[in-house]
Design a protein around this motif. Structure first.
Motif, mmCIF file in Angstrom:
data_model
loop_
_atom_site.group_PDB
_atom_site.id
_atom_site.type_symbol
_atom_site.label_atom_id
_atom_site.label_comp_id
_atom_site.label_asym_id
_atom_site.label_seq_id
_atom_site.Cartn_x
_atom_site.Cartn_y
_atom_site.Cartn_z
ATOM 1 N N ALA A 198 0.832 -1.206 0.000
ATOM 2 C CA ALA A 198 0.000 0.000 0.000
ATOM 3 C C ALA A 198 0.869 1.258 0.000
ATOM 4 C CB ALA A 198 -0.931 -0.004 1.205
ATOM 5 N N CYS A 199 1.903 1.258 0.825
ATOM 6 C CA CYS A 199 2.786 2.424 0.897
ATOM 7 C C CYS A 199 3.588 2.600 -0.383
ATOM 8 C CB CYS A 199 3.715 2.319 2.095
ATOM 9 S SG CYS A 199 2.856 2.550 3.669
ATOM 10 N N LEU A 200 3.926 1.523 -1.042
ATOM 11 C CA LEU A 200 4.664 1.628 -2.294
ATOM 12 C C LEU A 200 3.770 2.167 -3.412
ATOM 13 C CD1 LEU A 200 7.410 1.086 -3.598
ATOM 14 C CD2 LEU A 200 6.577 -1.181 -4.200
ATOM 15 N N LEU A 201 2.521 1.714 -3.447
ATOM 16 C CA LEU A 201 1.618 2.122 -4.517
ATOM 17 C C LEU A 201 1.032 3.525 -4.314
ATOM 18 C CD1 LEU A 201 -0.293 -1.221 -5.136
ATOM 19 C CD2 LEU A 201 1.565 -0.232 -6.484
ATOM 20 N N LEU A 202 0.650 3.833 -3.093
ATOM 21 C CA LEU A 202 0.046 5.131 -2.789
ATOM 22 C C LEU A 202 0.778 5.770 -1.605
ATOM 23 C CD1 LEU A 202 -3.709 4.238 -3.200
ATOM 24 C CD2 LEU A 202 -2.390 5.792 -4.627
ATOM 25 N N PHE A 203 2.033 6.048 -1.820
ATOM 26 C CA PHE A 203 2.930 6.550 -0.783
ATOM 27 C C PHE A 203 2.357 7.748 -0.048
ATOM 28 C CE2 PHE A 203 6.474 9.212 0.598
ATOM 29 C CZ PHE A 203 7.233 8.301 1.305
ATOM 30 N N ILE A 204 1.909 8.742 -0.775
ATOM 31 C CA ILE A 204 1.480 10.014 -0.192
ATOM 32 C C ILE A 204 0.267 9.847 0.732
ATOM 33 C CG2 ILE A 204 -0.076 10.788 -2.022
ATOM 34 C CD1 ILE A 204 2.616 13.005 -0.570
ATOM 35 N N PHE A 205 -0.525 8.800 0.530
ATOM 36 C CA PHE A 205 -1.695 8.555 1.366
ATOM 37 C C PHE A 205 -1.401 7.588 2.511
ATOM 38 C CE2 PHE A 205 -5.536 6.087 2.387
ATOM 39 C CZ PHE A 205 -6.347 7.109 2.844
ATOM 40 N N PHE A 206 -0.783 6.442 2.195
ATOM 41 C CA PHE A 206 -0.676 5.380 3.193
ATOM 42 C C PHE A 206 0.456 5.539 4.200
ATOM 43 C CE2 PHE A 206 -3.498 2.968 0.356
ATOM 44 C CZ PHE A 206 -4.437 2.578 1.298
ATOM 45 N N VAL A 207 1.483 6.282 3.903
ATOM 46 C CA VAL A 207 2.535 6.493 4.911
ATOM 47 C C VAL A 207 1.976 7.298 6.103
ATOM 48 C CG1 VAL A 207 4.764 7.557 5.381
ATOM 49 C CG2 VAL A 207 4.474 6.121 3.367
ATOM 50 N N PRO A 208 1.278 8.407 5.873
ATOM 51 C CA PRO A 208 0.665 9.081 7.030
ATOM 52 C C PRO A 208 -0.389 8.219 7.736
ATOM 53 C CG PRO A 208 0.751 10.570 5.156
ATOM 54 C CD PRO A 208 1.131 9.198 4.650
ATOM 55 N N VAL A 209 -1.154 7.440 6.965
ATOM 56 C CA VAL A 209 -2.143 6.548 7.567
ATOM 57 C C VAL A 209 -1.442 5.538 8.471
ATOM 58 C CG1 VAL A 209 -3.794 4.683 7.081
ATOM 59 C CG2 VAL A 209 -3.896 6.834 5.799
ATOM 60 N N TYR A 210 -0.322 4.995 8.009
ATOM 61 C CA TYR A 210 0.430 4.035 8.818
ATOM 62 C C TYR A 210 0.922 4.705 10.115
ATOM 63 C CZ TYR A 210 3.830 0.735 10.503
ATOM 64 O OH TYR A 210 4.500 -0.133 11.312
ATOM 65 N N ALA A 211 1.439 5.917 9.985
ATOM 66 C CA ALA A 211 1.958 6.615 11.161
ATOM 67 C C ALA A 211 0.860 6.814 12.204
ATOM 68 C CB ALA A 211 2.555 7.956 10.744
#
Length: 71
Positions: free
Chosen positions: A53-66
């Motif tokens: 998910a972070c690789l495909l939609l980095f700008i969205f899922f990295v903050p979601v993960y955090a």
């Protein structure tokens, strides 16, 4: 010449953060508290799913993960 390195540096940063997300999610899963995100029928709960998910939609899922890893 420097402008040619910008995409390479951005790709390197994305891959580095993605590897961190995978490693961190795997560590949380090992101790029995996996990082889970649910949005409707979409559930991300495994380190592999987080990494993808972070690789495909980095700008969205990295903050979601955090946010999701905080609890």
């Amino acid at each position: 010449m420097a402008i040619l390195f910008a995409p390479v540096l951005i790709a390197l940063a994305v891959v580095t953060v993605d590897l961190w997300v995978f490693t961190d999610a795997r560590r949380w899963a090992r101790v029995g508290t996996p990082v889970v995100f649910r949005l409707g029928s979409l559930t991300i709960a495994t380190p592999e799913a987080w990494a993808l998910a972070c690789l495909l939609l980095f700008i969205f899922f990295v903050p979601v993960y955090a946010v999701a890893r905080r609890g």
